[in-house]
Write a protein that holds these residues in place. Structure first.
Motif: not given
Length: 247
Positions: A109-111, A166-171, A180-182, A239-245
């Motif tokens: 949740e935090i990271s 580096f980690m993948l954050k997905k919600l 969220i996909c970062e 460091v990277h937002d997969y959903l950013a247009r």
């Protein structure tokens, strides 16, 4: 409870949070790390862009944490992959198996640590340091290393512990689409290395449908380390937002 208080609360349940506010300080955190060479094609299937894999190296780790502020006593194990991101060397955390729910919940949740429930152990068996990981009742990994055979340079140990992660954050959203996909980056700081050793090591991975460590097969053990340290986890940053247009 007032709306402002709901917003300020860290997590749920509101009257008994699953974990306390950090930062989390680790005292006498003990590592068994075994770095090995694996199949490049297998890595390509699990490491997300824009990360790059310069060499097909994986580190299997077991970490014993007997004293963590707010979280207590627990053990975790997992696999991290050597990667590069925009010229910076680091590691991609592929999977972590943990025996503590507060540690799982706070890490996710935090990271963005990819934690799930498992049963890792780290112990000394006669003259051998042993790390094991069970998923349910089945063994999925066994690591062995000669106990304190050779001193390891503390600077080398510190560099190993403090590599950027580096980690993948997905919600998901409530309709099942990504909310969220970062790709995030975190780094351990404030490290005191209390001891570090190397020695001969071996690693066995066993096939399991839900703990697929053996999908990254051990082709060659490259190095091994046993490290004892005090440290603090750093904050994660996107460091990277997969959903950013695109602009």
């Amino acid at each position: 409870m007032r709306a402002d208080d709901v917003v300020r609360s860290l997590t749920t349940p509101l009257n008994a949070p699953a974990f306390p506010t950090g930062p989390y300080r680790f005292t006498n955190r003990e590592y068994l790390n075994i770095t090995y060479r694996t199949d490049p094609q297998a890595l390509a299937a699990v490491v997300p862009e824009p990360l790059r894999v310069p060499e097909p190296l994986v580190r299997f780790e077991v970490m014993r944490m007997p004293d963590v502020t707010g979280l207590g006593d627990y053990t975790e194990s997992g696999q991290v992959v050597a990667v590069e991101h925009e010229g910076e060397c680091g590691e991609y955390s592929l999977a972590m198996y943990v025996d503590s729910f507060p540690a799982i919940a706070s890490g996710r949740e935090i990271s963005a640590f990819p934690k799930k429930l498992g049963a890792p152990r780290l112990y000394v068996d006669s003259d051998t340091l042993v790390g094991t990981l069970d998923y349910g009742s089945l063994r999925v990994a066994t690591a062995t290393m000669g106990y304190k055979h050779r001193l390891l340079d503390p600077t080398e140990a510190r560099d190993e512990v403090t590599l950027p992660t580096f980690m993948l954050k997905k919600l998901p959203g409530y309709d099942g689409t990504p909310r969220i996909c970062e790709l995030v980056r975190a780094q351990i700081s404030d490290v005191t290395v209390k001891g570090a050793w190397s020695g001969p090591a071996r690693l066995q991975l066993f096939a399991h449908a839900l703990a697929p460590l053996s999908d990254l097969p051990v082709l060659e053990v490259v190095s091994a380390s046993h490290i004892l340290a005090d440290l603090t986890l750093g904050r994660a940053e996107v460091v990277h937002d997969y959903l950013a247009r695109p602009a």
